[in-house]
Design a protein around this motif. Structure first.
Motif, short mmCIF file in Angstrom:
data_model
loop_
_atom_site.label_atom_id
_atom_site.label_comp_id
_atom_site.label_asym_id
_atom_site.label_seq_id
_atom_site.Cartn_x
_atom_site.Cartn_y
_atom_site.Cartn_z
N GLY A 94 4.28 8.99 -12.34
CA GLY A 94 4.39 7.61 -12.77
C GLY A 94 3.82 6.62 -11.78
N VAL A 95 4.26 6.68 -10.52
CA VAL A 95 3.77 5.75 -9.51
C VAL A 95 2.28 5.94 -9.29
N GLY A 96 1.85 7.20 -9.17
CA GLY A 96 0.45 7.49 -8.90
C GLY A 96 -0.46 7.02 -10.02
N THR A 97 -0.10 7.31 -11.26
CA THR A 97 -0.90 6.89 -12.41
C THR A 97 -1.07 5.38 -12.43
N LEU A 98 0.03 4.67 -12.25
CA LEU A 98 -0.04 3.20 -12.31
C LEU A 98 -0.76 2.62 -11.11
N ALA A 99 -0.64 3.26 -9.95
CA ALA A 99 -1.38 2.80 -8.78
C ALA A 99 -2.88 2.92 -9.02
N VAL A 100 -3.31 4.06 -9.60
CA VAL A 100 -4.73 4.24 -9.92
C VAL A 100 -5.21 3.15 -10.86
N MET A 101 -4.42 2.85 -11.89
CA MET A 101 -4.81 1.87 -12.89
C MET A 101 -4.89 0.46 -12.30
N ILE A 102 -3.91 0.10 -11.48
CA ILE A 102 -3.89 -1.24 -10.89
C ILE A 102 -5.04 -1.41 -9.90
N LEU A 103 -5.25 -0.40 -9.07
CA LEU A 103 -6.34 -0.46 -8.09
C LEU A 103 -7.69 -0.58 -8.80
N ALA A 104 -7.89 0.17 -9.88
CA ALA A 104 -9.13 0.06 -10.65
C ALA A 104 -9.28 -1.34 -11.23
N ARG A 105 -8.17 -1.88 -11.72
CA ARG A 105 -8.18 -3.25 -12.28
C ARG A 105 -8.60 -4.27 -11.22
N LEU A 106 -8.23 -4.00 -9.95
CA LEU A 106 -8.54 -4.92 -8.86
C LEU A 106 -9.90 -4.65 -8.22
N GLY A 107 -10.63 -3.67 -8.77
CA GLY A 107 -11.99 -3.43 -8.31
C GLY A 107 -12.15 -2.45 -7.17
N PHE A 108 -11.12 -1.65 -6.89
CA PHE A 108 -11.21 -0.68 -5.80
C PHE A 108 -11.81 0.63 -6.27
N GLU A 109 -12.56 1.28 -5.38
CA GLU A 109 -13.03 2.64 -5.60
C GLU A 109 -11.87 3.55 -5.24
N THR A 110 -11.35 4.27 -6.23
CA THR A 110 -10.08 4.97 -6.07
C THR A 110 -10.25 6.48 -6.19
N VAL A 111 -9.72 7.21 -5.22
CA VAL A 111 -9.74 8.66 -5.22
C VAL A 111 -8.33 9.14 -5.58
N ALA A 112 -8.21 9.89 -6.67
CA ALA A 112 -6.92 10.38 -7.14
C ALA A 112 -6.73 11.83 -6.73
#
Length: 329
Positions: free
Chosen positions: A162-180
């Motif tokens: 739950g936390v990880g999924t939403l962190a990925v989504m929020i970071l992407a929304r904010l324009g970050f290059e995100t490694v899951a």
């Protein structure tokens, strides 16, 4: 007082635990200034522990779990809230030792209650729930300490939770290059669809070399797992990298050295959403309802009723849950 249905967990004579859906009276609920008719809750790992007799979460049984709840004010002994107002409650003692969101009514102290912010529906607030609030707090702490998209990649561990999924989504929304990072290979396509630019198997971030530092790869991190994976990520942080930690899915131990902190200036922050400051909490909910709100929020959630909870509790305890499970009451 109204009667209502609740998911009720009992301790049996042989020290095992069982659950059933029973009819309760609101008169039996604990004291508190605000009585809320619960419309939605969500299933978290802590709820599953409470539902199976973990005394580190819930001391006394019988009990109704559910650390998240969203609904409508039925009664309020304070002018902070009005009858009919939409509100949400996450954390504090809800669902731990106070009857929680797996019942159609809760009664809680007014200081636990947050008015539903404009831009967020009750169901959406529970797709976020404690998991979303925790992810938001983690990310806000990174931003407060200088993280911006131009600084580099942000790595998120336990990314199908739950936390990880939403962190990925929020970071992407904010324009970050995100490694899951995930231990579920079948989750790679799911995570990329949610905005991850790269997906790593957890074995790729579990270093056994014994070296105190590795190549600096990441500017930021949201860690939900602890243990050797967190220790490895600390070794791979860039100079002045920032790390938010909020979980121990792998381990509560941290086998590391001081080198990342004193040679690269890495900062690490612990995040607790349960008792966090109410003003910070309100600010994060406002962000989640507005500029941080992912466009695909509904895609990560499945909805069940109280009757479907037992099956989902078994699944989350086995590590089989991906995304969020919402409980419609």
């Amino acid at each position: 007082m109204p009667t209502f249905k609740a998911f009720f967990v009992s301790e049996n004579a042989d020290k095992s635990y069982s659950n059933q859906i029973i009819e309760r009276s609101a008169a039996d609920l604990p004291e508190g200034e605000v009585l809320i008719r619960v419309k939605y809750s969500s299933l978290n790992y802590k709820d599953a522990l409470s539902a199976t007799g973990n005394k580190g979460v819930t001391r006394n049984y019988p009990h109704t779990p559910g650390i998240d709840a969203a609904g409508i004010v039925e009664e309020s002994a304070t002018d902070q809230f009005s009858k009919g107002e939409k509100v949400l409650v996450t954390g504090f003692d809800l669902g731990m030792n106070t009857a929680g969101g797996f019942g159609q009514y809760i009664r809680v102290p007014a200081r636990w209650v947050v008015k539903l912010p404009r831009g967020l529906r009750l169901k959406e607030s529970m797709i976020f729930g404690t998991a979303g609030l925790t992810a938001a707090l983690c990310i806000d702490k990174l931003l407060q300490n200088g993280l911006t998209p131009d600084k580099g990649k942000v790595i998120v561990t336990g990314a199908t939770g739950g936390v990880g999924t939403l962190a990925v989504m929020i970071l992407a929304r904010l324009g970050f290059e995100t490694v899951a990072v995930t231990g579920k290979p079948e989750g790679a396509a799911y995570l990329k669809n949610l905005g991850a630019t790269e997906v790593l198997n957890r074995d790729a971030v579990n270093d056994h070399s014994g070296r105190p530092l590795l190549k600096g790869l990441y500017a930021g991190c949201v860690d939900t797992v602890g243990g050797a994976i967190l220790a490895t990520i600390l070794k791979t942080m860039q100079y002045n990298g920032v790390v938010s930690i909020c979980g121990l899915v792998q381990s509560a131990e941290l086998p590391t050295t001081v080198y990342p902190f004193i040679l690269r200036g890495v900062s690490m922050f612990g995040i607790d959403s349960s008792e966090c400051d109410i003003e910070w909490r309100k600010k994060m909910w406002k962000n989640l309802a507005g500029k941080w709100k992912p466009t695909k929020i509904e895609q990560i959630a499945r909805t069940v009723t109280l009757k479907g909870l037992s099956k989902e509790i078994k699944k989350i305890l086995k590590g089989g849950q991906i995304g969020r499970v919402i409980v419609r009451l």
